[in-house]
Design a protein around this motif. Structure first.
Motif, mmCIF file in Angstrom:
data_model
loop_
_atom_site.group_PDB
_atom_site.id
_atom_site.type_symbol
_atom_site.label_atom_id
_atom_site.label_comp_id
_atom_site.label_asym_id
_atom_site.label_seq_id
_atom_site.Cartn_x
_atom_site.Cartn_y
_atom_site.Cartn_z
ATOM 1 N N ALA A 92 8.493 1.333 -7.578
ATOM 2 C CA ALA A 92 7.494 1.556 -8.594
ATOM 3 C C ALA A 92 6.537 0.345 -8.784
ATOM 4 O O ALA A 92 5.437 0.654 -9.010
ATOM 5 N N ASP A 93 7.343 -0.793 -8.663
ATOM 6 C CA ASP A 93 6.680 -1.973 -9.221
ATOM 7 C C ASP A 93 5.527 -2.312 -7.992
ATOM 8 O O ASP A 93 4.361 -2.727 -7.980
ATOM 9 N N ALA A 94 6.105 -1.986 -6.658
ATOM 10 C CA ALA A 94 5.199 -2.355 -5.504
ATOM 11 C C ALA A 94 3.866 -1.529 -5.634
ATOM 12 O O ALA A 94 2.844 -1.790 -5.287
ATOM 13 N N LEU A 95 4.134 0.075 -5.864
ATOM 14 C CA LEU A 95 3.220 0.779 -5.960
ATOM 15 C C LEU A 95 2.112 0.536 -6.856
ATOM 16 O O LEU A 95 0.813 0.842 -6.799
ATOM 17 N N ASP A 96 2.694 0.190 -7.972
ATOM 18 C CA ASP A 96 1.821 -0.223 -9.120
ATOM 19 C C ASP A 96 0.887 -1.345 -8.845
ATOM 20 O O ASP A 96 -0.339 -1.554 -9.120
ATOM 21 N N ALA A 97 1.381 -2.335 -8.183
ATOM 22 C CA ALA A 97 0.783 -3.590 -7.691
ATOM 23 C C ALA A 97 -0.291 -3.532 -6.674
ATOM 24 O O ALA A 97 -1.319 -4.038 -6.669
ATOM 25 N N ALA A 98 -0.002 -2.544 -5.801
ATOM 26 C CA ALA A 98 -0.882 -2.267 -4.571
ATOM 27 C C ALA A 98 -2.339 -1.982 -5.102
ATOM 28 O O ALA A 98 -2.435 -1.016 -6.179
ATOM 29 N N THR A 99 -3.218 -2.418 -4.425
ATOM 30 C CA THR A 99 -4.775 -1.659 -4.574
ATOM 31 C C THR A 99 -4.884 -0.107 -4.213
ATOM 32 O O THR A 99 -4.369 -0.270 -3.053
ATOM 33 N N LYS A 100 -5.068 0.707 -4.882
ATOM 34 C CA LYS A 100 -5.237 1.757 -4.487
ATOM 35 C C LYS A 100 -6.812 2.133 -3.912
ATOM 36 O O LYS A 100 -7.602 2.143 -4.852
ATOM 37 N N PHE A 101 -7.090 2.681 -2.658
ATOM 38 C CA PHE A 101 -8.284 3.051 -2.057
ATOM 39 C C PHE A 101 -8.205 4.360 -2.099
ATOM 40 O O PHE A 101 -7.488 4.843 -1.403
ATOM 41 N N VAL A 102 -9.251 4.800 -2.965
ATOM 42 C CA VAL A 102 -8.997 6.501 -3.347
ATOM 43 C C VAL A 102 -10.496 7.003 -2.561
ATOM 44 O O VAL A 102 -11.545 6.662 -2.883
ATOM 45 N N GLY A 125 -16.304 3.979 5.158
ATOM 46 C CA GLY A 125 -15.617 3.019 4.115
ATOM 47 C C GLY A 125 -14.224 2.481 4.513
ATOM 48 O O GLY A 125 -13.666 1.319 4.267
ATOM 49 N N ILE A 126 -13.289 3.487 5.023
ATOM 50 C CA ILE A 126 -11.971 2.995 5.639
ATOM 51 C C ILE A 126 -11.930 1.830 6.716
ATOM 52 O O ILE A 126 -11.532 0.842 6.816
ATOM 53 N N ARG A 127 -13.008 2.269 7.455
ATOM 54 C CA ARG A 127 -13.315 1.199 8.703
ATOM 55 C C ARG A 127 -13.403 -0.353 8.230
ATOM 56 O O ARG A 127 -13.190 -1.186 8.675
ATOM 57 N N GLY A 128 -14.469 -0.264 7.106
ATOM 58 C CA GLY A 128 -14.901 -1.573 6.417
ATOM 59 C C GLY A 128 -13.530 -2.204 5.467
ATOM 60 O O GLY A 128 -13.351 -3.337 5.764
ATOM 61 N N ILE A 129 -12.624 -1.419 4.920
ATOM 62 C CA ILE A 129 -11.559 -1.717 4.460
ATOM 63 C C ILE A 129 -10.394 -2.456 5.280
ATOM 64 O O ILE A 129 -10.102 -3.543 5.167
ATOM 65 N N LYS A 130 -10.347 -1.835 6.323
ATOM 66 C CA LYS A 130 -9.602 -2.111 7.423
ATOM 67 C C LYS A 130 -10.155 -3.741 8.111
ATOM 68 O O LYS A 130 -9.104 -4.597 8.526
ATOM 69 N N SER A 131 -11.210 -3.988 8.243
ATOM 70 C CA SER A 131 -11.704 -5.086 8.700
ATOM 71 C C SER A 131 -11.781 -6.254 7.733
ATOM 72 O O SER A 131 -11.979 -7.436 8.388
ATOM 73 N N ARG A 132 -11.632 -6.060 6.540
ATOM 74 C CA ARG A 132 -11.616 -7.105 5.686
ATOM 75 C C ARG A 132 -10.361 -7.726 5.617
ATOM 76 O O ARG A 132 -9.262 -7.166 5.731
ATOM 77 N N GLY A 133 -9.808 -9.019 5.187
ATOM 78 C CA GLY A 133 -8.784 -9.485 5.019
ATOM 79 C C GLY A 133 -7.975 -8.884 4.047
ATOM 80 O O GLY A 133 -8.628 -8.096 3.011
ATOM 81 N N GLY A 134 -6.609 -8.811 4.020
ATOM 82 C CA GLY A 134 -5.620 -8.310 3.226
ATOM 83 C C GLY A 134 -4.647 -7.716 3.834
ATOM 84 O O GLY A 134 -4.228 -7.682 4.808
#
Length: 211
Positions: A92-102, A125-134
């Motif tokens: 629960a803590d890990a899911l709450d902390a994660a950024t949710k790309f929706v 949009g997803i391709r851009g998210i994958k290309s950024r750090g994180g």
């Protein structure tokens, strides 16, 4: 006409890209639906009898120490109604902390933070998210996205937690018309409950040996 996936990305750039893992709890007949809130479905929470501490810990490890989520809007709504109110736990803590790309047409109505609307062009949009750090991305549920991720070469791994049940109805992992793909076995792990975790690496288009 299907979009062709470019393979001309330099190796150094590929190494920097986030990985995207699809994780699904799935029946022997391919059903991943778990809630009556997600359409007409008679077997809500069918995974519950098979939950064990060992399976829970293995699933948390599969998500990774740090991750972000990629979710379809329906899955986001179901999860946002449950996880923020759930008893505190490592998951629960890990899911709450994660950024949710929706994936949503109504980003202004999102409330479960932190969140980011993917935008109108989901693939780019997803391709851009994958290309950024994180941290790496995890998709679970969200059956409307799985076929698209494979079609456009956006998924890197698939983990299936296979349960020893037949449901006969409900939303299935891949929709009819999903493009053929080949996979390579990475790991497999069996649990006393009867669940088997199997991780595959996406290997590319299906190799048709028929001439």
């Amino acid at each position: 006409m299907r979009t062709q996936v470019s393979t001309n990305i330099p190796t150094a750039e590929l190494d920097k890209m986030r990985k995207l893992k699809i994780i699904e709890h799935i029946s022997l007949d391919g059903v991943i639906q778990h809630s009556a809130d997600d359409g007409d479905f008679s077997y809500s929470d069918w995974t519950a009898p098979y939950r064990t501490p060992a399976g829970r810990d293995a699933m948390l490890a599969a998500y990774g120490g740090s991750f972000d989520l990629l979710l379809g809007r329906r899955t986001y709504d179901i999860w946002s109604g449950f996880w923020p109110k759930a008893p505190r736990s490592p998951m629960a803590d890990a899911l709450d902390a994660a950024t949710k790309f929706v994936a949503t047409h109504r980003p202004e109505s999102l409330e479960w933070e932190p969140f980011v609307g993917i935008g109108p062009d989901i693939v780019e949009g997803i391709r851009g998210i994958k290309s950024r750090g994180g941290p790496d991305l995890v998709l679970s549920g969200s059956s409307t996205l799985t076929s698209m991720l494979l079609e456009h070469g956006l998924a890197d791994e698939v983990l299936l937690a296979v349960y020893p049940v037949l449901l006969g109805t409900g939303k299935r992992f891949f929709a009819q018309g999903t493009p053929p793909r080949a996979f390579e076995l990475v790991t497999t792990q069996a649990f006393a409950s009867g669940i088997i975790f199997t991780t595959y690496r996406v290997a590319g288009p299906l190799k048709n040996t028929v001439t």
